[in-house]
Design an enzyme around this catalytic site. Structure first.
Site, mmCIF file in Angstrom:
data_model
loop_
_atom_site.group_PDB
_atom_site.id
_atom_site.type_symbol
_atom_site.label_atom_id
_atom_site.label_comp_id
_atom_site.label_asym_id
_atom_site.label_seq_id
_atom_site.Cartn_x
_atom_site.Cartn_y
_atom_site.Cartn_z
ATOM 1 N N LEU A 174 -8.225 -20.453 28.096
ATOM 2 C CA LEU A 174 -8.909 -19.573 27.158
ATOM 3 C C LEU A 174 -10.238 -19.280 27.835
ATOM 4 O O LEU A 174 -11.006 -20.205 28.106
ATOM 5 C CB LEU A 174 -9.100 -20.290 25.823
ATOM 6 C CG LEU A 174 -9.469 -19.449 24.591
ATOM 7 C CD1 LEU A 174 -8.441 -18.346 24.351
ATOM 8 C CD2 LEU A 174 -9.590 -20.342 23.363
ATOM 9 N N ASP A 175 -10.507 -18.011 28.138
ATOM 10 C CA ASP A 175 -11.644 -17.710 29.010
ATOM 11 C C ASP A 175 -12.985 -18.130 28.411
ATOM 12 O O ASP A 175 -13.108 -18.393 27.212
ATOM 13 C CB ASP A 175 -11.645 -16.235 29.431
ATOM 14 C CG ASP A 175 -11.944 -15.285 28.293
ATOM 15 O OD1 ASP A 175 -13.010 -15.423 27.681
ATOM 16 O OD2 ASP A 175 -11.122 -14.391 28.027
ATOM 17 N N LYS A 176 -13.974 -18.191 29.250
ATOM 18 C CA LYS A 176 -15.293 -18.717 28.894
ATOM 19 C C LYS A 176 -15.893 -18.019 27.680
ATOM 20 O O LYS A 176 -16.546 -18.660 26.838
ATOM 21 C CB LYS A 176 -16.235 -18.577 30.092
ATOM 22 C CG LYS A 176 -17.641 -19.088 29.882
ATOM 23 C CD LYS A 176 -18.475 -18.891 31.135
ATOM 24 C CE LYS A 176 -19.918 -19.314 30.934
ATOM 25 N NZ LYS A 176 -20.734 -19.106 32.152
#
Length: 256
Positions: free
Chosen positions: A103-105
């Protein structure tokens, strides 16, 4: 004849990391078997001394399955290139665990974490078409035309690929939910940008049958017995192991 297994599987079963990451550790010379630097493809047996970064690694650990509400600003990789705190450091969980997918930053929400490498591979395998649901807020009003284009699939120029058809529905003037069965890099952000708007907030609220619910940001919980049983049912076609064997393991884990 003593039974042997591949070293990368041994490290995965022991909760050190995924098989892919284990291969990278072995290739980097960070794994020793009986005092010698391990080779790619090596097999090991019970009783051998396995060290990873100088720390001893024992056999299969008691399985851990967590639902985490990942905050923004936390990354899901252990790479140092981002210079941001990763989810493992953030949680400080007493056992070695790692995320199921990423889950991207800049996104938040539901992240599954476990020490079971095998089930990670089954969940992530693209052909399994496991659903992931997201709540999205965008910079422009959500229209039916926009949603229909999302549902049909969007051509992503930078990846030279069209996204798979998906489900999407409006939840507010600038918000909608979308359910994906694929996991291209920053897929929703790319889809929205291709359709002329920008994602203002992105939150994953469901993976397969597992829901985020009212879990607070930065907190985690263990999967319920019902969630775990359904998880095994959904991935049973991704393995050659009999379902009865998996259910026996699940029963044993509950007792530990």
């Amino acid at each position: 004849m003593e039974e042997t297994i591949r070293l990368n599987k041994f490290l995965s079963d022991a909760g050190v990391c995924s098989r892919r990451e284990a291969d990278r550790l072995i290739e980097a010379g960070r794994v020793l078997v009986d005092g010698r630097t391990a080779l790619m493809g090596a097999k090991v047996s019970a009783g051998q001394e396995i060290l990873c970064d100088g720390k001893p690694v024992s056999g299969r650990e008691t399985p851990v399955f967590l639902v985490v509400n990942k905050p923004k600003g936390i990354v899901c990789t252990t790479s140092e290139k981002d210079h941001a705190e990763n989810i493992v450091e953030f949680l400080h969980y007493p056992k070695r665990i790692y995320p199921v997918g990423r889950l991207d930053k800049d996104s938040e929400g539901l992240l599954l974490m476990t020490n079971q490498g095998e089930i990670v591979n089954k969940i992530l395998r693209a052909g399994n078409n496991h659903e992931k649901e997201y709540a999205v807020a965008v910079s422009k009003p959500v229209t039916e035309e926009f949603l229909e284009k999302m549902r049909e699939g969007v051509w992503l120029e930078e990846l030279a690929v069209s996204t798979k058809p998906c489900r999407a529905w409006q939840t507010g003037p600038h918000t909608f939910h979308v359910v994906l069965t694929q996991g291209l890099n920053r897929q929703i952000r790319r889809m929205c940008r291709a359709l002329g708007c920008h994602v203002m907030n992105l939150k994953r609220v469901r993976v397969m049958h597992i829901k985020l619910g009212n879990l607070k940001r930065g907190e985690y919980r263990t999967l319920t017995d019902e969630e775990l049983s359904e998880l095994f049912r959904l991935v049973k076609h991704s393995t050659n192991r009999p379902m009865q064997e998996m259910l026996k393991e699940q029963t044993k884990w509950k007792k530990t």
